[in-house]
Write a protein that holds these residues in place. Structure first.
Motif, PDB file in Angstrom:
ATOM      1  N   SER A 228      20.297  20.868  17.207  1.00 32.84           N
ATOM      2  CA  SER A 228      19.276  19.870  16.878  1.00 32.84           C
ATOM      3  C   SER A 228      19.607  18.524  17.504  1.00 32.84           C
ATOM      4  N   ALA A 229      20.890  18.149  17.452  1.00 33.44           N
ATOM      5  CA  ALA A 229      21.300  16.850  17.986  1.00 33.44           C
ATOM      6  C   ALA A 229      21.103  16.777  19.491  1.00 33.44           C
ATOM      7  N   ILE A 230      21.433  17.857  20.195  1.00 33.71           N
ATOM      8  CA  ILE A 230      21.285  17.812  21.650  1.00 33.71           C
ATOM      9  C   ILE A 230      19.811  17.830  22.048  1.00 33.71           C
ATOM     10  N   ALA A 231      18.980  18.427  21.193  1.00 34.03           N
ATOM     11  CA  ALA A 231      17.528  18.371  21.436  1.00 34.03           C
ATOM     12  C   ALA A 231      17.039  16.928  21.316  1.00 34.03           C
ATOM     13  N   ASP A 232      17.529  16.220  20.325  1.00 27.81           N
ATOM     14  CA  ASP A 232      17.165  14.806  20.160  1.00 27.81           C
ATOM     15  C   ASP A 232      17.608  13.981  21.364  1.00 27.81           C
ATOM     16  N   VAL A 233      18.802  14.262  21.873  1.00 29.12           N
ATOM     17  CA  VAL A 233      19.311  13.510  23.023  1.00 29.12           C
ATOM     18  C   VAL A 233      18.456  13.763  24.256  1.00 29.12           C
ATOM     19  N   MET A 234      18.116  15.019  24.508  1.00 31.57           N
ATOM     20  CA  MET A 234      17.299  15.332  25.686  1.00 31.57           C
ATOM     21  C   MET A 234      15.910  14.707  25.580  1.00 31.57           C
ATOM     22  N   LEU A 235      15.386  14.661  24.375  1.00 31.64           N
ATOM     23  CA  LEU A 235      14.085  14.034  24.172  1.00 31.64           C
ATOM     24  C   LEU A 235      14.175  12.530  24.390  1.00 31.64           C
ATOM     25  N   LYS A 236      15.236  11.934  23.901  1.00 36.81           N
ATOM     26  CA  LYS A 236      15.437  10.490  24.074  1.00 36.81           C
ATOM     27  C   LYS A 236      15.591  10.136  25.545  1.00 36.81           C
ATOM     28  N   LEU A 237      16.293  10.989  26.280  1.00 30.53           N
ATOM     29  CA  LEU A 237      16.507  10.738  27.709  1.00 30.53           C
ATOM     30  C   LEU A 237      15.320  11.190  28.551  1.00 30.53           C
ATOM     31  N   GLN A 238      14.388  11.881  27.916  1.00 32.85           N
ATOM     32  CA  GLN A 238      13.229  12.434  28.634  1.00 32.85           C
ATOM     33  C   GLN A 238      13.682  13.278  29.830  1.00 32.85           C
ATOM     34  N   GLU A 239      14.693  14.118  29.537  1.00 27.52           N
ATOM     35  CA  GLU A 239      15.258  14.968  30.583  1.00 27.52           C
ATOM     36  C   GLU A 239      14.468  16.279  30.656  1.00 27.52           C
ATOM     37  N   LYS A 240      13.473  16.306  31.545  1.00 23.06           N
ATOM     38  CA  LYS A 240      12.584  17.462  31.645  1.00 23.06           C
ATOM     39  C   LYS A 240      13.295  18.698  32.181  1.00 23.06           C
ATOM     40  N   PHE A 246      16.439  25.064  27.026  1.00 25.23           N
ATOM     41  CA  PHE A 246      15.929  25.237  25.659  1.00 25.23           C
ATOM     42  C   PHE A 246      15.172  26.560  25.515  1.00 25.23           C
ATOM     43  N   LYS A 247      14.476  26.964  26.548  1.00 23.38           N
ATOM     44  CA  LYS A 247      13.773  28.247  26.497  1.00 23.38           C
ATOM     45  C   LYS A 247      14.766  29.400  26.402  1.00 23.38           C
ATOM     46  N   GLU A 248      15.890  29.260  27.090  1.00 22.89           N
ATOM     47  CA  GLU A 248      16.940  30.280  26.990  1.00 22.89           C
ATOM     48  C   GLU A 248      17.499  30.335  25.577  1.00 22.89           C
ATOM     49  N   LEU A 249      17.644  29.157  24.979  1.00 25.00           N
ATOM     50  CA  LEU A 249      18.167  29.095  23.619  1.00 25.00           C
ATOM     51  C   LEU A 249      17.216  29.771  22.643  1.00 25.00           C
ATOM     52  N   LEU A 250      15.920  29.659  22.891  1.00 24.13           N
ATOM     53  CA  LEU A 250      14.921  30.280  22.012  1.00 24.13           C
ATOM     54  C   LEU A 250      15.000  31.802  22.035  1.00 24.13           C
ATOM     55  N   LYS A 251      15.614  32.361  23.052  1.00 26.90           N
ATOM     56  CA  LYS A 251      15.722  33.820  23.158  1.00 26.90           C
ATOM     57  C   LYS A 251      16.765  34.393  22.191  1.00 26.90           C
ATOM     58  N   GLN A 252      17.600  33.530  21.618  1.00 24.95           N
ATOM     59  CA  GLN A 252      18.600  34.012  20.679  1.00 24.95           C
ATOM     60  C   GLN A 252      17.928  34.459  19.382  1.00 24.95           C
ATOM     61  N   LYS A 253      18.170  35.672  18.988  1.00 23.98           N
ATOM     62  CA  LYS A 253      17.501  36.243  17.826  1.00 23.98           C
ATOM     63  C   LYS A 253      17.978  35.610  16.508  1.00 23.98           C
ATOM     64  N   ASP A 254      19.248  35.202  16.491  1.00 28.84           N
ATOM     65  CA  ASP A 254      19.794  34.653  15.247  1.00 28.84           C
ATOM     66  C   ASP A 254      19.681  33.136  15.179  1.00 28.84           C
ATOM     67  N   LEU A 255      18.839  32.540  16.007  1.00 25.68           N
ATOM     68  CA  LEU A 255      18.676  31.093  16.025  1.00 25.68           C
ATOM     69  C   LEU A 255      18.069  30.614  14.707  1.00 25.68           C
ATOM     70  N   ARG A 260      14.753  26.374  15.700  1.00 27.02           N
ATOM     71  CA  ARG A 260      13.747  26.973  16.593  1.00 27.02           C
ATOM     72  C   ARG A 260      12.489  26.114  16.629  1.00 27.02           C
ATOM     73  N   ASN A 261      12.048  25.681  15.470  1.00 30.65           N
ATOM     74  CA  ASN A 261      10.841  24.848  15.423  1.00 30.65           C
ATOM     75  C   ASN A 261      11.073  23.498  16.120  1.00 30.65           C
ATOM     76  N   LYS A 262      12.252  22.950  15.925  1.00 29.60           N
ATOM     77  CA  LYS A 262      12.567  21.659  16.538  1.00 29.60           C
ATOM     78  C   LYS A 262      12.602  21.775  18.058  1.00 29.60           C
ATOM     79  N   ILE A 263      13.202  22.854  18.563  1.00 30.33           N
ATOM     80  CA  ILE A 263      13.296  23.027  20.009  1.00 30.33           C
ATOM     81  C   ILE A 263      11.909  23.235  20.608  1.00 30.33           C
ATOM     82  N   LYS A 264      11.063  24.000  19.929  1.00 31.45           N
ATOM     83  CA  LYS A 264       9.685  24.203  20.421  1.00 31.45           C
ATOM     84  C   LYS A 264       8.962  22.852  20.509  1.00 31.45           C
ATOM     85  N   GLU A 265       9.163  22.024  19.500  1.00 33.90           N
ATOM     86  CA  GLU A 265       8.532  20.692  19.496  1.00 33.90           C
ATOM     87  C   GLU A 265       9.087  19.840  20.630  1.00 33.90           C
TER      88      GLU A 265
END
Length: 271
Positions: A228-240, A246-255, A260-265
Motif C-alpha cells: 500500500s505504501a509503495i502504491a502511495d509513493v508511485m501515485l505521489k510521484l506520478q510514475e506511470k 502493479f498489474k503483475e502484483l494483481l496476478k498474485q492470488k493471495d494478495l 488489491r482495491n488500492k492498487i486498482k485505484e
C-alpha cells in the motif's frame, strides 16, 4: 652616559645590596657628579617617605568577604570537577551498548566542526581556505555515509531506522548508498525499517535510478503495508511506468483484498 649607567645602581646602593667593588666605583662617581648626588638624595627621601607610610587597617568586613570569595571559588571548582566526572560517566555508559555508532558519529562530527572553525581562522584567506573547507566537507560527507552504511547492518531494527534517517544528512547520495537502501527496502525482515527506507528513497526521487529501483521493488514486497505504501509513493510521484509492475502484483492470488482495491485505484489514477 656614565651617569645613566650609575643611576641604575642607586636602588641597590640604598638597599646595601651592591658588591663592594661596584659600590666603591659608584661612590667615586658621586663624589665628582653633583647631578647624580642630587638624584640619589631625592630617591633616598622618597624611599624614607614610603617606608613611613602607614598601612591601612583591613576593614572589619574584609575577613567575611575573603571567606565568601574563597567558598565561592571552592564551590565552582567542585562543580567543574563533578561536571567533568558526570560527563565521563555518561560517555562510559553510552558507549557500552548499541548506541556506539551514533555516538561516535556525533562526537566525530563535533570534533570535525571544531577543526573546521580552527582551519577557517588559522589557515589564511582565499583559495587555501576554500581548499581546506572543501576537504573538510568531503571528509564529513564520507563519515556520514560510512556511519549510515554501518548502521544498516546493525542487528537492532531501531538502529537500522536511525541509519536510514541519516540519509537526509547526506547532501550528495552516491550509488553505494542507493544500493544499500534498496537492499534494505527489499530484504530487511522488519516492516517498519522497510517503510522508513521507502520514505527515504522517495525523498531521492530526483535520481532516475531511484525511480527505476522503486518500480522493480513493487513485485518484491510481500507485506500489505509495504504494498500500500509503495502504491502511495508511485501515485505521489506520478510514475506511470509503475503500472505494469502493479498489474503483475494483481496476478498474485493471495494478495490482500484491501491492497488489491488500492492498487486498482492507483493504476486508474496513473493511466
Amino acid at each position: 652616559m656614565d651617569c645613566e649607567k650609575y643611576s641604575e645602581l642607586f636602588t641597590s646602593w640604598i638597599d646595601k645590596a651592591l658588591p663592594p667593588a661596584e659600590r666603591l666605583k659608584l661612590e667615586q662617581h658621586l663624589s665628582g657628579c653633583p647631578g647624580c648626588r642630587a638624584e640619589l638624595e631625592a630617591m633616598k627621601e622618597l624611599w624614607i617617605e614610603m617606608g613611613e607610610m602607614e598601612t591601612p587597617a583591613p576593614s572589619e568586613h574584609m575577613q567575611v568577604k575573603f571567606e565568601a570569595m574563597l567558598n565561592t571559588f571552592k564551590e565552582e571548582a567542585a562543580d567543574k570537577t563533578n561536571a567533568w566526572a558526570n560527563f565521563k560517566n555518561a560517555l562510559a555508559q553510552l558507549w557500552q551498548w548499541q548506541p556506539r555508532l551514533p555516538l561516535a558519529y556525533s562526537l566525530v562530527i563535533i570534533m570535525m566542526s571544531f577543526a573546521c572553525g580552527y582551519w577557517v581562522f588559522s589557515m589564511g584567506k582565499g583559495g587555501q581556505q576554500d581548499k581546506q573547507l572543501a576537504t573538510l566537507s568531503s571528509q564529513v560527507h564520507e563519515l556520514k555515509q560510512t556511519m549510515m552504511l554501518a548502521m544498516l547492518e546493525n542487528p537492532s531494527a531501531s538502529e537500522r531506522i536511525k541509519g536510514v534517517s541519516y540519509t537526509s544528512e547526506i547532501k550528495h547520495v552516491d550509488q553505494q548508498v542507493i544500493d544499500a537502501l534498496f537492499a534494505t527496502l527489499n530484504n530487511d525482515p522488519n516492516v517498519n525499517v522497510r517503510l522508513s527506507t521507502l520514505d527515504a528513497l522517495s525523498q531521492l526521487s530526483n535520481h532516475p535510478e531511484v525511480r527505476t529501483g522503486l518500480i522493480k521493488s513493487i513485485t518484491q514486497q510481500d507485506s500489505p503495508l509495504m504494498q500500500s505504501a509503495i502504491a502511495d509513493v508511485m501515485l505521489k510521484l506520478q510514475e506511470k511506468r509503475s503500472v505494469n509492475s502493479f498489474k503483475e502484483l494483481l496476478k498474485q492470488k493471495d494478495l490482500d483484498k484491501g491492497v488489491r482495491n488500492k492498487i486498482k485505484e492507483t493504476i486508474n489514477n496513473l493511466i
